[in-house]
Design an enzyme around this catalytic site. Sequence first.
Site, PDB file in Angstrom:
ATOM      1  N   ALA A   1       0.842  -1.193   0.000  1.00  0.00           N
ATOM      2  CA  ALA A   1       0.000   0.000   0.000  1.00  0.00           C
ATOM      3  C   ALA A   1       0.877   1.242   0.000  1.00  0.00           C
ATOM      4  CB  ALA A   1      -0.901  -0.012   1.231  1.00  0.00           C
TER       5      ALA A   1
ATOM      6  N   CYS B   1      -2.836  -8.601   6.544  1.00  0.00           N
ATOM      7  CA  CYS B   1      -2.658  -7.277   7.144  1.00  0.00           C
ATOM      8  C   CYS B   1      -2.677  -7.383   8.682  1.00  0.00           C
ATOM      9  CB  CYS B   1      -3.771  -6.357   6.661  1.00  0.00           C
ATOM     10  SG  CYS B   1      -3.534  -4.678   7.230  1.00  0.00           S
TER      11      CYS B   1
ATOM     12  N   GLY C   1       8.897 -13.341   2.225  1.00  0.00           N
ATOM     13  CA  GLY C   1       9.522 -12.876   3.457  1.00  0.00           C
ATOM     14  C   GLY C   1      11.020 -12.891   3.391  1.00  0.00           C
TER      15      GLY C   1
ATOM     16  N   ARG D   1       9.819  -5.601   0.476  1.00  0.00           N
ATOM     17  CA  ARG D   1      10.694  -4.515   0.901  1.00  0.00           C
ATOM     18  C   ARG D   1      12.053  -4.505   0.210  1.00  0.00           C
ATOM     19  NH1 ARG D   1      10.567  -6.214   6.901  1.00  0.00           N
ATOM     20  NH2 ARG D   1      10.482  -8.204   5.759  1.00  0.00           N
TER      21      ARG D   1
HETATM   22  C1  LIG Z   1       4.771  -0.424   3.081  1.00  0.00           C
HETATM   23  C2  LIG Z   1       4.162  -1.792   3.005  1.00  0.00           C
HETATM   24  C3  LIG Z   1       2.848  -1.930   2.590  1.00  0.00           C
HETATM   25  C4  LIG Z   1       2.267  -3.205   2.501  1.00  0.00           C
HETATM   26  N1  LIG Z   1       1.005  -3.322   2.035  1.00  0.00           N
HETATM   27  C5  LIG Z   1       0.472  -4.563   1.823  1.00  0.00           C
HETATM   28  C6  LIG Z   1      -0.797  -4.731   1.238  1.00  0.00           C
HETATM   29  O1  LIG Z   1      -1.498  -3.768   0.910  1.00  0.00           O
HETATM   30  N2  LIG Z   1      -1.237  -6.005   1.037  1.00  0.00           N
HETATM   31  C7  LIG Z   1      -0.509  -7.103   1.415  1.00  0.00           C
HETATM   32  O2  LIG Z   1      -0.939  -8.241   1.226  1.00  0.00           O
HETATM   33  N3  LIG Z   1       0.698  -6.967   2.004  1.00  0.00           N
HETATM   34  C8  LIG Z   1       1.200  -5.729   2.184  1.00  0.00           C
HETATM   35  N4  LIG Z   1       2.450  -5.602   2.712  1.00  0.00           N
HETATM   36  C9  LIG Z   1       3.221  -6.821   3.036  1.00  0.00           C
HETATM   37  C10 LIG Z   1       4.092  -7.247   1.834  1.00  0.00           C
HETATM   38  O3  LIG Z   1       3.288  -7.559   0.716  1.00  0.00           O
HETATM   39  C11 LIG Z   1       4.943  -8.473   2.186  1.00  0.00           C
HETATM   40  O4  LIG Z   1       4.100  -9.536   2.511  1.00  0.00           O
HETATM   41  C12 LIG Z   1       5.877  -8.213   3.371  1.00  0.00           C
HETATM   42  O5  LIG Z   1       6.536  -6.973   3.237  1.00  0.00           O
HETATM   43  C13 LIG Z   1       6.906  -9.340   3.527  1.00  0.00           C
HETATM   44  O6  LIG Z   1       7.678  -9.470   2.370  1.00  0.00           O
HETATM   45  P1  LIG Z   1       9.175  -8.859   2.282  1.00  0.00           P
HETATM   46  O7  LIG Z   1       9.968  -9.439   3.392  1.00  0.00           O
HETATM   47  O8  LIG Z   1       9.655  -9.259   0.916  1.00  0.00           O
HETATM   48  O9  LIG Z   1       9.025  -7.371   2.430  1.00  0.00           O
HETATM   49  C14 LIG Z   1       3.022  -4.347   2.850  1.00  0.00           C
HETATM   50  C15 LIG Z   1       4.341  -4.194   3.283  1.00  0.00           C
HETATM   51  C16 LIG Z   1       4.929  -2.949   3.364  1.00  0.00           C
HETATM   52  C17 LIG Z   1       6.354  -2.839   3.812  1.00  0.00           C
END
Ligand SMILES: Cc1cc2nc3c(=O)[nH]c(=O)nc-3n(C[C@H](O)[C@H](O)[C@H](O)COP(=O)(O)O)c2cc1C
Length: 390
Positions: A29, A112, A216, A240
């Site tokens: 988001a 979420c 993750g 991220r």
């Molecule tokens: C700023 C931000 C906004 C996010 N918004 C959503 C979202 O709208 N829907 C969702 O399913 N996950 C959302 N996430 C979670 C990510 O999709 C993801 O599952 C999470 O960051 C873990 O993955 P990563 O370690 O690659 O960052 C958000 C994460 C961040 C950091």
Amino acid sequence: MSDVAVAPGRPLTLGGYQVWPPVVLAPMAGITNVGFRRLCREQGGGIYVCEMITTRALVERNPKTLHMIAFGDDEKPRSLQLYGTDPEITAAAVRIIVERDLADHIDLNFGCPVPKVTRRGGGAALPWRRRLFARLVRAAVDAAAPAGVPVTVKMRKGIDDDHLTYVEAGLAAQEAGVAAVALHGRTAAQRYSGTADWDAIATLKQALDVPVLGNGDIWEADDALRMVAHTGVDGVVVGRGCLGRPWLFADLEAAFDGRSERRLPTLGEVSVTMRRHAELLVDQFVAAARNPTRGERDGCADFRKHVAWYLKGFPVGGELRRSLAMIESLAQLDDLLGKLDPTEPFPVTALGQPRGRTNSPGKVFLPDGWLASRDDDAVPEGAEMDDSGG
Ligand SMILES: Cc1cc2nc3c(=O)[nH]c(=O)nc-3n(C[C@H](O)[C@H](O)[C@H](O)COP(=O)(O)O)c2cc1C
């Protein structure tokens, strides 16, 4: 250069789509808007998921929400994430998407962890109510099926270590007809703290027949190869790690193609990417506002949050950083980028490091009696957010 060997993988099958490399940009988001997605897509293949849209806002035809559903002409499949808690509203939202041909793939958000959502039984709290979860997923799948639009779910491990739901929820989603299941290897209580549990992702992969996507802590392309080797997943979801580094998608494509080169852009190359990002955001906001002056200002404002991520680890002074994070026009951005030393090499100390949210674990707020009533399938009241993002 890569230090991980990988056997050539298979494309990710998502309904009728074959996706290579098997990489998904995680919905984020406030980040994964049409401009950011284009920037990432220019780097490599994969699926690039739109920012989350709430089912209620869509059904009520909230103008801001309708603007958020924007895709590039060449975006295929157009991938949209929905957040909902009510099977009927979710089905109505999916019907709108299908009838108006707004997207080619729908992902349902059950991850979420924010208190305002879980306190009402939404997001990561919802799979605990297993009958409601199954009903909701089935409602979305059934509404999307006539148009051949695949539906996927994205979830966490559960509420906390004592209330894990992911295997049961994955099986229920499979039974309901989803095209794939994505697991972020953390509980809601962990939020973004600690490390993602890739063993849980492996467990889910073992349990399901539909494709499983692992999510993750993929900070570098080689982490994606490691995750695949560790878990056997059919694809990876990257959030991220690409903040301030859209070229990660070029590295991911190289990695899955078995090539060892990885990008280490100089500060000059990073500033070209920053300029491109800002320009794409301005284009997006000009199109939405149909007003070039306002669009440029809003696009630049949206770009500001990315500045610190792009400059992470580079020796750039505080004043210049602050000025870049306050730009109001592309001319101002050009002027400030011109002050960076283009020959500065990429700070390798920033590689493999967490970026973006890394907050501490916290209590998961839930509606009264939530944990004691797994089979209650009443729709939780007020858990539908009425705006999108969050
Ligand atoms: C700023 C931000 C906004 C996010 N918004 C959503 C979202 O709208 N829907 C969702 O399913 N996950 C959302 N996430 C979670 C990510 O999709 C993801 O599952 C999470 O960051 C873990 O993955 P990563 O370690 O690659 O960052 C958000 C994460 C961040 C950091």
